[in-house]
Design an enzyme around this catalytic site. Sequence first.
Site, PDB file in Angstrom:
ATOM      1  N   ASP A 141       0.849  -1.182   0.000  1.00  0.00           N
ATOM      2  CA  ASP A 141       0.000   0.000   0.000  1.00  0.00           C
ATOM      3  C   ASP A 141       0.889   1.239   0.000  1.00  0.00           C
ATOM      4  O   ASP A 141       2.106   1.133   0.056  1.00  0.00           O
ATOM      5  CB  ASP A 141      -0.973  -0.009   1.184  1.00  0.00           C
ATOM      6  CG  ASP A 141      -0.257  -0.159   2.526  1.00  0.00           C
ATOM      7  OD1 ASP A 141       0.983  -0.148   2.528  1.00  0.00           O
ATOM      8  OD2 ASP A 141      -0.943  -0.289   3.551  1.00  0.00           O
ATOM      9  N   LYS A 167     -17.208  16.197   2.386  1.00  0.00           N
ATOM     10  CA  LYS A 167     -15.895  16.164   1.743  1.00  0.00           C
ATOM     11  C   LYS A 167     -15.554  14.726   1.399  1.00  0.00           C
ATOM     12  O   LYS A 167     -15.900  13.790   2.135  1.00  0.00           O
ATOM     13  CB  LYS A 167     -14.823  16.793   2.641  1.00  0.00           C
ATOM     14  CG  LYS A 167     -14.166  15.899   3.658  1.00  0.00           C
ATOM     15  CD  LYS A 167     -12.994  16.626   4.325  1.00  0.00           C
ATOM     16  CE  LYS A 167     -12.271  15.738   5.318  1.00  0.00           C
ATOM     17  NZ  LYS A 167     -13.021  15.463   6.530  1.00  0.00           N
ATOM     18  N   ASP A 194      -2.961  -2.735   6.713  1.00  0.00           N
ATOM     19  CA  ASP A 194      -3.088  -2.379   8.120  1.00  0.00           C
ATOM     20  C   ASP A 194      -4.526  -2.193   8.572  1.00  0.00           C
ATOM     21  O   ASP A 194      -4.783  -2.022   9.759  1.00  0.00           O
ATOM     22  CB  ASP A 194      -2.298  -1.103   8.425  1.00  0.00           C
ATOM     23  CG  ASP A 194      -2.639   0.023   7.464  1.00  0.00           C
ATOM     24  OD1 ASP A 194      -3.707  -0.043   6.833  1.00  0.00           O
ATOM     25  OD2 ASP A 194      -1.847   0.967   7.350  1.00  0.00           O
ATOM     26  N   ASP A 202      -8.337  -5.368   5.392  1.00  0.00           N
ATOM     27  CA  ASP A 202      -7.192  -5.946   4.694  1.00  0.00           C
ATOM     28  C   ASP A 202      -6.943  -7.378   5.129  1.00  0.00           C
ATOM     29  O   ASP A 202      -6.148  -8.091   4.507  1.00  0.00           O
ATOM     30  CB  ASP A 202      -5.926  -5.132   4.974  1.00  0.00           C
ATOM     31  CG  ASP A 202      -5.948  -3.778   4.296  1.00  0.00           C
ATOM     32  OD1 ASP A 202      -6.612  -3.665   3.250  1.00  0.00           O
ATOM     33  OD2 ASP A 202      -5.323  -2.837   4.806  1.00  0.00           O
TER      34      ASP A 202
END
Length: 1088
Positions: free
Chosen positions: A439, A569, A790, A794
Amino acid sequence: MDDPVKDSYDLESIGGDSSTVVSQPLPRHAHSYSRTRTEGHIHLPPGVGIDLHRPPTRGAPNTTSRVPIEFRTLSIQIEETRQSEARTGEKETRELLDLDWHILPAEDVLQRLSTSQQVGLDQSQAARRLQQHGKNVISPPPSNLLLKIIGYFFGGFGSLLFVASIICFLAWKPLGFPDPQASNLALAVVLLIVVLIQAAFNAWQDFSTSRTMASITNMLPADVSIIRDGQQRTIPAPQLVPGDIVNISLGQKLPADMRLLDVSGDLRFDRAVLTGESIPVAATVEKTDENFLETKNIALQGTLCVAGSGLGVVIQTGDLTVFGRIAKLSNKSATHMPTLVIEILRFVLLIASMAIGVAVIIVILWGAWLHKAQPNFINVPTLLIDVVSVCVAFIPEGLPVCVTLSLARTAQVLSQNKILCKTLSTVETLGAVNVICSDKTGTLTENRMTVEHCYTLDDEFTTPEARDKIVKGGIPGEVVRVLQTIGAMCNAAKFVADEKTVTGHGKIAGDATDTAILQFAESLSSAEDIRAQYTEIYRQSFSSKTKYMLKLVSETASKGNSECTMFIKGAPDVLWERCGHCFASTTGNSVPLDRESMAKLVAVQEHWASQGQRVLLLARKKISLELLPKDAAKGTPLYDQVIGDLAYDLEIVGLLGIVDPPRADIPETVRVCRSAGIRFFIVTGDHPNTAVTIAAKCGIVTHPEKIHHFSDLDPTMDTTDIAHFTFDNENREVNAVVLDGSDLTKMTTAQWDQVCQYEEIVFARTSPEQKLRIVTEMQSHGNIVGMTGDGVNDAPSLKAANMGIAMGSGSDVAMEASDMVLLGPFSTIVVAIQYGRLVFDNLKKTVLYLLPAGSFSELMPVIFNVLFGLPQILSNLQMIIICVGTDVLPALSLVMEKPEADLLLRRPRIPKKDRLANWRLIIHAYFFLGILESLCAMALAYWFLQRKGIPFSAMWLTYGNLPPDIDPDNFNELLNQAQSVYFFTLVIMQWGNLLSTRTRRLSIFQHPPIFNRATQNLYLFGAMACALGIAVFFSYIPFFQNVFLTRGVPVEHYFLPLAFGIGILLIDECRKYGVRKWPKGILAWVAW
């Protein structure tokens, strides 16, 4: 790092409030993934003497972390299988997929269970169902104690050694009558002691490192309130049966899987025990998802009611509950063994097969020829002892201890480098990894984000310029104020009370993205003052489904206001379609979002992304309070859906460009991985342009201007003869491709075949499900995959990867699913790769050291005895002393070897080709080292007899019929001394073997054992001295001389073997020189 807590706006992270998520499922592939690892205790073939799954620094596994791993994997499998046409997959997946309790109306559920919501079951029904379904308890895993004990004694080499001990007992008595040999009894006892020590070692390893699943009983309730016979009753949870009506109340742990019949508006369940996410999930009566595990009208066993109350009907109990199924999965044996376990097993079978094969040949030769031709030479007891000698000669009894020490020592070194190896067996797996999928945020980058650029329509400026605009005031200043307000309010980060940073600003707790935006808002003026002006009405946290955060607020000072404001947002790609207006920075008015304005915004987004910035869109909308749901509680699916429907026709205020610079050491890390033959890919949730830019800065993408895209992949290509990627092709053209999540949903098998041959790959905008798909596709194309992650979601991909690598700042669930945890910077993975390779390298050296003296040179005296009638020039007891005594410490010293200089310049090991003991190693051990040691030892032993008056011709082809002038008693005494000469010659010549075997290609002068701290191994010399000390101990102590028939040797037989050992070292130095000089020559081809 890309984590729901650490970085909410990277799609890679997936946390958030699952109770406030508008249901917009991502497209998924019709692909069923098989489980590849469970965390149950996995044994090496019993008797090999090591538990490769020992967690060196952790204690018992965390059950509450492991359950979510299985839950997440099951949920993904169900979703993938449900959307595929063929319902294939594992049994658990198919069974859960077939459940329709959440789909049926409540009335049909009650009818199917023959129960009533008001009356419940009657006692007779309950009794019959308890008899039919059993108690509502989860069955403990079978202990298999008897099989374990048998494995301790008879697994691996133990069975051969035990049988050999029994044979020796029989050869002593009764087959030894009328003259039983005490040496046969001594050999039997010694072999039995070896078996007992090995069994004790196995049992201790199993006892101290067993990873059986922690008790689930404590995670379930003891009593439960139900309705039976129309009355409220409290019964023990184990007495619960399908059809029981259960009262759900605040603070209650659910005793079984239930379909909800009636819920209060505020009913919430904490499903952290299953999902790893602690944010409560709202409950409903109607289904909210086709997936049984994700729908909110099913209450699952073990979850906790944290608000409200309700009524449910039991649909599954005991082992059939989701919790029970997960417990079963967690205790199931692994579907594949780590590569090192496979190699050890293969080596055990190889050695055992060779030992049995040679023993059978000797028995056949004795029966078909020797016994008839020389009936007085070898009797039955002697034949049996010869068979035992063959077994003892072949088996390297010191190997198990060497393997354990090698792995434990490597784990210790990794721990010193802040690398936690959870299971010892996977240390070596990292050495075979040829693909690393990493990642981005916090792994390749510093995870110190700052807002660098701002954009409002027709006006781009930096953060310092934003402060200037506020100071100057006017319309531009007001626009920045609105941008600041949204950044401060629509933000999950918080200031830590009474803590300041070095700059004097308040310390912020939260994920990296929110922290950066809050710091931006605080840099303009007090963000806390802005927050004090508003009262929160509703909040929807970021999730991978919505990809945005939303807040409804009202102004605190405005009492009786009929309006509230929606601040939002998130990712521009997702929010574009929800926007209808734009806040003009020049006029301060809201203008329609036309094509021209949209083109400007998209151009800014693409430009910033190409510079490696993460781009977020900030928008707002005024909403009448009358539009908010009146008949639904906050957090319920209905309320969430209404708010989601209101989140359209938004007014874009501006864009923020956030910078997270790459770590300074990452380009070197990538370069080293490339040099080591490992392809390095990025798997991120960021925009493709951002991901490619960061990849270029990190050295992962060499020529970003030439990068390929999805359109360059031919969906119908015949990939049967496609060239597989290899670093060995020096004339290859470096090629790269970038793919986003939407591309992955459309890819065909042919396109995956093409993608897997690219040297550089960037996967952008990926979801956790797609991350799992990437792992499985890479594995299906023959790659050994290392995956970093993490976040909670995942866990399935970390678990599916050959090497799951979690970051130390990640979630407990991710760390539990992984094989290795990097507690320091990501660059420490180079150390992990190096020592992962070193484990296998040193074990090869250990095997090579053990085989010449401990196998071949012990076998030759037996073969020469049977075929040529020579006396056995090495006693069986001396063979045992070599195998479990003199060879063990030097072999152990080899596992302490430092990495060779070229270790990270070699290609990763191919598990199906590069074996622990391949034909090259066998040839080197037997036909180079073994022959040299055997010839020298035999020459010195028979030379000793020659000097004592026993010529070689008097023994050759005599089959025990000595000339009449040789006294048998004197001959036997001299033979005992000659056997000791052979014994000491092997022990001392092994010193030369030890010094030459410690490097594979480098000279001893390039990799010296002393005077160079980077290469020295002082353990070698102590081990050599100890080996000689053991030989002296058993050869000079009167007790052992009487029982084992050992003897001391003349002083010249200490120095002559030393000269021969030096000769072995010099010859091997010449061989290594040839390998280095002509790397493609015959010597290099046969080099081990």
